[in-house]
Design an enzyme around this catalytic site. Structure first.
Site, PDB file in Angstrom:
ATOM      1  N   HIS A  83       0.831  -1.209   0.000  1.00 41.38           N
ATOM      2  CA  HIS A  83       0.000   0.000   0.000  1.00 41.38           C
ATOM      3  C   HIS A  83       0.860   1.252   0.000  1.00 41.38           C
ATOM      4  O   HIS A  83       1.910   1.297   0.628  1.00 41.38           O
ATOM      5  CB  HIS A  83      -1.014  -0.006   1.147  1.00 41.38           C
ATOM      6  CG  HIS A  83      -0.445  -0.061   2.536  1.00 41.38           C
ATOM      7  ND1 HIS A  83      -0.244   1.066   3.291  1.00 41.38           N
ATOM      8  CD2 HIS A  83      -0.063  -1.104   3.317  1.00 41.38           C
ATOM      9  CE1 HIS A  83       0.234   0.714   4.483  1.00 41.38           C
ATOM     10  NE2 HIS A  83       0.364  -0.586   4.519  1.00 41.38           N
ATOM     11  N   ASP A  85      -0.578   4.257   0.726  1.00 43.77           N
ATOM     12  CA  ASP A  85      -1.126   5.242   1.670  1.00 43.77           C
ATOM     13  C   ASP A  85      -0.454   5.078   3.032  1.00 43.77           C
ATOM     14  O   ASP A  85       0.140   4.033   3.326  1.00 43.77           O
ATOM     15  CB  ASP A  85      -2.651   5.124   1.794  1.00 43.77           C
ATOM     16  CG  ASP A  85      -3.125   3.820   2.430  1.00 43.77           C
ATOM     17  OD1 ASP A  85      -2.487   2.774   2.181  1.00 43.77           O
ATOM     18  OD2 ASP A  85      -4.127   3.844   3.170  1.00 43.77           O
ATOM     19  N   ASP A 110       6.144   1.364   6.905  1.00 42.77           N
ATOM     20  CA  ASP A 110       4.753   0.939   6.634  1.00 42.77           C
ATOM     21  C   ASP A 110       4.091   1.876   5.651  1.00 42.77           C
ATOM     22  O   ASP A 110       3.589   2.899   6.037  1.00 42.77           O
ATOM     23  CB  ASP A 110       3.998   0.900   7.970  1.00 42.77           C
ATOM     24  CG  ASP A 110       2.562   0.474   7.806  1.00 42.77           C
ATOM     25  OD1 ASP A 110       2.227  -0.107   6.772  1.00 42.77           O
ATOM     26  OD2 ASP A 110       1.757   0.740   8.720  1.00 42.77           O
ATOM     27  N   GLU A 120      -5.400   1.158   2.534  1.00 40.43           N
ATOM     28  CA  GLU A 120      -5.142   0.134   3.542  1.00 40.43           C
ATOM     29  C   GLU A 120      -5.269   0.697   4.955  1.00 40.43           C
ATOM     30  O   GLU A 120      -5.751   0.031   5.855  1.00 40.43           O
ATOM     31  CB  GLU A 120      -3.748  -0.461   3.340  1.00 40.43           C
ATOM     32  CG  GLU A 120      -3.557  -1.816   3.992  1.00 40.43           C
ATOM     33  CD  GLU A 120      -3.014  -1.754   5.405  1.00 40.43           C
ATOM     34  OE1 GLU A 120      -2.942  -2.810   6.050  1.00 40.43           O
ATOM     35  OE2 GLU A 120      -2.661  -0.656   5.897  1.00 40.43           O
ATOM     36  N   GLU A 121      -4.815   1.934   5.114  1.00 43.20           N
ATOM     37  CA  GLU A 121      -4.789   2.524   6.455  1.00 43.20           C
ATOM     38  C   GLU A 121      -6.126   3.169   6.822  1.00 43.20           C
ATOM     39  O   GLU A 121      -6.283   3.678   7.925  1.00 43.20           O
ATOM     40  CB  GLU A 121      -3.677   3.583   6.549  1.00 43.20           C
ATOM     41  CG  GLU A 121      -2.278   3.059   6.269  1.00 43.20           C
ATOM     42  CD  GLU A 121      -1.705   2.172   7.372  1.00 43.20           C
ATOM     43  OE1 GLU A 121      -2.450   1.808   8.307  1.00 43.20           O
ATOM     44  OE2 GLU A 121      -0.525   1.819   7.274  1.00 43.20           O
TER      45      GLU A 121
HETATM   46 ZN   LIG Z   1       0.944  -1.538   6.347  1.00 43.66          ZN
END
Ligand SMILES: [Zn+2]
Length: 441
Positions: A78, A80, A111, A144-145
């Site tokens: 991801h 984002d 991340d 995703e977040e």
């Molecule tokens: Zn992640």
């Protein structure tokens, strides 16, 4: 990574692609375009696909042989990121990658921009050397977040046979030892409504004779909450077995007693601390999150005619979500007396995922991780829910979920960082895994 590769990663990190904040809509498009460029750089084609939410980046890179029948491997990540939070708590600006103490500090460094970039660079290098043995599909999420569903929908619509999906988005077990995920729990979220009367009654007139919605709610919840940590067999059945190797990993983790105490929580029963990892990673659990009946702020002698509660079941890897959902509803309905109407509202479902370590794709991943790090990876599970992983496993795609963050990388917190040495380690691991997946059917 080369200076050029690192500079391109830093350009991606500099884009504040915070998916939860509508003010960053333009940044989402910019970050997606940079990811698409990286797929094209590997000799593939890529598309920034509009969705109901933030765009998805979808791409394909051919195998070096050009063979359209080469096994297909899907990469997921991801672009984002989480909001940076209070800028005062950052030692350097959250969207200006800054190197200190051998790590790069920035939101998304780990991340997932840093981890995603390891996969993309590995594909670029293998393709440039004419040694990419698989066709690579790429799916990069922008939601995703923030709980978006575009990626899950895209996975459900995937029709191409896929040998494995590779995701770099979790931490290593410890410095020098990678983690390979064998299970992710799913989630059934429900709101329960109990109705016993059109309006509240007066306890002075009817108390002792009238059916109360609050009493019915307490008793039907009592029929599904765990006893000594154990759920009814209808809710607990179907969980995948736990390998001895996984138990050995749990033995090395902090004790359940300590983890509960660090969370400021008391154990639910005398066995809870000793069984902490088994219960939170490999078994189903049920929690009642909220209960509502009457008005506790008032002194009122009512017999509530309506009561409601929210609850969820964390599904164990291996369980069938629909079977558990039906069993949950039946237990709640069966516990209700005549005269009570019970309605169970489905507020969200995400399947669990079990990745059997004996699957050929998982063996290839273990061998690839060992080749890169010098140690076999620790088999780990995730007690939370990752909808895309459940969707892939539901679609019959084995998921290799690993990553090169460290537990100390401050993911989702101020001063998120990634060890620079892990960029090289991750690229090498991704190359080793992709090479081995070339021989998996
Ligand atoms: Zn992640």
């Amino acid at each position: 990574m080369t200076d050029d590769e690192i500079e391109r990663l830093f350009d991606l990190i500099r884009v504040p692609s915070v998916s939860a904040d509508p003010a960053h809509a333009g940044d989402m498009d910019r970050a997606a375009a940079l990811v698409a460029e990286e797929i094209e750089r590997a000799g593939g084609r890529a598309e920034v696909r509009a969705t109901g939410g933030h765009p998805l980046v979808v791409g394909e890179v051919p195998a070096s042989t050009g063979d359209p029948r080469a096994p297909r491997v899907l990469l997921y990540g991801h672009y984002d990121v989480q909001p940076p939070g209070d800028p005062e708590r950052w030692e350097s600006p959250p969207f200006e990658p800054t190197i200190r103490d051998g790590a790069v500090f920035a939101r998304g460094a780990s991340d997932d921009k840093g981890n995603l970039f390891m996969l993309l660079v590995a594909v670029q290098r293998l393709a440039a050397a004419g040694r990419l043995p698989v066709r690579v599909g790429v799916l990069v999420d922008g939601e995703e977040e923030s709980g978006g569903t575009s990626a899950v929908e895209a996975i459900a619509a995937e029709s191409e046979p896929t040998a494995a999906c590779v995701i770099f988005d979790i931490s290593m077990a410890e410095p020098g030892r990678a983690a390979l995920c064998t299970g992710v729990r799913g989630l059934l979220y429900r709101r329960v409504h109990v109705t016993t009367a059109e309006r509240d009654g007066h306890s002075g007139l009817f108390g002792g004779a009238a059916l109360s919605a609050s009493h019915v709610l307490l008793s039907i919840l009592g029929s599904v909450v765990p006893t000594e940590g154990a759920l009814a067999s209808e809710l607990a059945g179907g969980a995948a077995p736990v390998e001895d190797e996984e138990r050995r990993t749990w033995d090395e983790l902090p004790s359940g007693e300590r983890v509960l105490a660090n969370g400021g929580l008391a154990p639910s029963d005398p066995h809870a601390a000793a069984e902490f990892y088994e219960r939170t990673l490999a078994r189903a659990s049920l929690d009642v999150h909220g209960v509502s009946a009457g008005d506790v702020a008032k002194v009122a002698t009512v017999i509530p005619g309506h009561a409601s509660a929210t609850l969820s079941v964390r599904l164990a890897p291996g369980q069938d979500p629909e079977a558990v959902s039906v069993a949950l509803e039946r237990l709640l309905q069966d516990a209700a007396p005549d005269g009570a109407e019970v309605d169970v509202e489905r507020l969200g479902d995400a399947p669990p995922a079990y990745m059997d370590p004996r699957l050929p794709a998982m063996r290839a991943a273990e061998a690839g991780l060992e080749a890169a790090t010098g140690r076999p990876p620790a088999l780990v599970r995730v007690g939370g829910t990752i909808p895309v992983v459940g969707a892939m496993v539901d679609a019959g795609i084995p998921v290799i979920l690993t990553g090169f963050a460290l537990p100390s990388d401050a993911i989702h917190s101020p001063n998120e960082n990634l060890q620079l040495a892990h960029l090289a380690l991750g690229v090498s691991a991704a190359q080793e895994i992709l090479t081995r997946l070339g021989t998996v059917d």
